[in-house]
Design an enzyme around this catalytic site. Structure first.
Site, PDB file in Angstrom:
ATOM      1  N   GLY A  25       0.835  -1.198   0.000  1.00  0.00           N
ATOM      2  CA  GLY A  25       0.000   0.000   0.000  1.00  0.00           C
ATOM      3  C   GLY A  25       0.865   1.241   0.000  1.00  0.00           C
ATOM      4  O   GLY A  25       1.878   1.310   0.704  1.00  0.00           O
ATOM      5  N   SER A  28      -3.922   5.481   0.724  1.00  0.00           N
ATOM      6  CA  SER A  28      -4.725   5.310   1.941  1.00  0.00           C
ATOM      7  C   SER A  28      -4.482   3.944   2.573  1.00  0.00           C
ATOM      8  O   SER A  28      -4.722   3.767   3.774  1.00  0.00           O
ATOM      9  CB  SER A  28      -6.212   5.498   1.630  1.00  0.00           C
ATOM     10  OG  SER A  28      -6.672   4.491   0.770  1.00  0.00           O
ATOM     11  N   GLU A  99     -11.001  -0.494  -3.937  1.00  0.00           N
ATOM     12  CA  GLU A  99     -10.130   0.100  -4.964  1.00  0.00           C
ATOM     13  C   GLU A  99     -10.777   0.083  -6.354  1.00  0.00           C
ATOM     14  O   GLU A  99     -10.081   0.221  -7.356  1.00  0.00           O
ATOM     15  CB  GLU A  99      -8.792  -0.663  -4.986  1.00  0.00           C
ATOM     16  CG  GLU A  99      -8.074  -0.715  -3.644  1.00  0.00           C
ATOM     17  CD  GLU A  99      -7.652   0.660  -3.118  1.00  0.00           C
ATOM     18  OE1 GLU A  99      -7.345   1.531  -3.938  1.00  0.00           O
ATOM     19  OE2 GLU A  99      -7.668   0.855  -1.886  1.00  0.00           O
TER      20      GLU A  99
HETATM   21  C1  SIN Z   1      -2.966   2.285  -2.059  1.00  0.00           C
HETATM   22  O1  SIN Z   1      -3.135   2.923  -1.024  1.00  0.00           O
HETATM   23  O2  SIN Z   1      -2.026   1.463  -2.163  1.00  0.00           O
HETATM   24  C2  SIN Z   1      -3.876   2.435  -3.227  1.00  0.00           C
HETATM   25  C3  SIN Z   1      -4.528   3.759  -3.351  1.00  0.00           C
HETATM   26  C4  SIN Z   1      -5.466   4.095  -2.238  1.00  0.00           C
HETATM   27  O3  SIN Z   1      -6.317   3.279  -1.871  1.00  0.00           O
HETATM   28  O4  SIN Z   1      -5.374   5.199  -1.692  1.00  0.00           O
END
Ligand code: SIN
Length: 195
Positions: A25, A28, A99
């Site tokens: 990640g 977020s 997502e």
């Molecule tokens: C992530 O955080 O890896 C993907 C994008 C997001 O959900 O903000």
């Protein structure tokens, strides 16, 4: 490509048969782990950089007034720092839904800060997804973020929580911190003022 990537992601069979999968990640997913995980480790991916170039219709904006959230774009020599989670395959039902607004699962080498590498998954919003907004000057991105909000809350909260999480992990992300600085200099800063 349509906004909703759930069906495409569900058809991805790269890790079929695995009992657990590492998920990297960078947005977020660093500061909001709303799913059970077996293990969590600070980590990075090489050759990618974080950019607020993805539109958000479902979390930090609306279809009429999208917010701006993070994706990663290829960048030779760059290192993108984030958080890796070891999850069971069942968690991807929730993650694909979370997502769904343009992000596709991509297999990627994840390097743990403590040493070692594992192949895992990252969600990436590519330039060819319908919600993509693309490059803009960081001041313009800050102005956009200051006025956007969606079902998950103000767009500014996403940016500020991400910047703080990166700082807490000891990382500098010039793009994120520049937007944070611009946001702080705006009249409203994007967050509701206390009454
Ligand atoms: C992530 O955080 O890896 C993907 C994008 C997001 O959900 O903000």
């Amino acid at each position: 490509m349509s906004h909703n990537t759930i069906e495409i992601n569900r058809a991805m069979d790269r890790f079929d048969g695995h009992h657990s999968v590492w998920l990297f990640g960078y947005g977020s997913l660093i500061y909001k782990a709303d799913f059970p995980y077996l293990e969590r480790r600070p980590a990075s991916i090489a050759g990618w950089t974080r950019r607020f170039w993805q539109g958000s219709h479902d979390h930090r904006g609306t279809p009429e007034a999208p917010g701006r959230v993070a994706t990663i774009v290829p960048a030779a020599g760059a290192i993108c720092h984030g958080m890796a989670y070891l999850v069971t395959p069942e968690e991807f039902t929730h993650l694909d839904h979370r997502e769904k607004n343009g992000y596709l699962r991509l297999a990627i080498d994840i390097r743990f800060d403590g040493g070692g590498t594992e192949e895992g998954l990252v969600y990436i919003a590519r330039h060819d997804n319908a919600a993509y907004l693309g490059e803009a000057p960081e001041l313009e991105i800050a102005r956009h973020i200051a006025r956007a909000q969606g079902p998950s809350g103000p767009n500014a909260e996403y940016l500020l929580r991400l910047a703080q999480a990166l700082r807490d992990m000891g990382h500098v992300d010039e793009h994120v911190f520049a937007i944070e600085d611009y946001l702080a200099g705006l009249d409203d800063g994007g967050l509701p003022r206390p009454a």
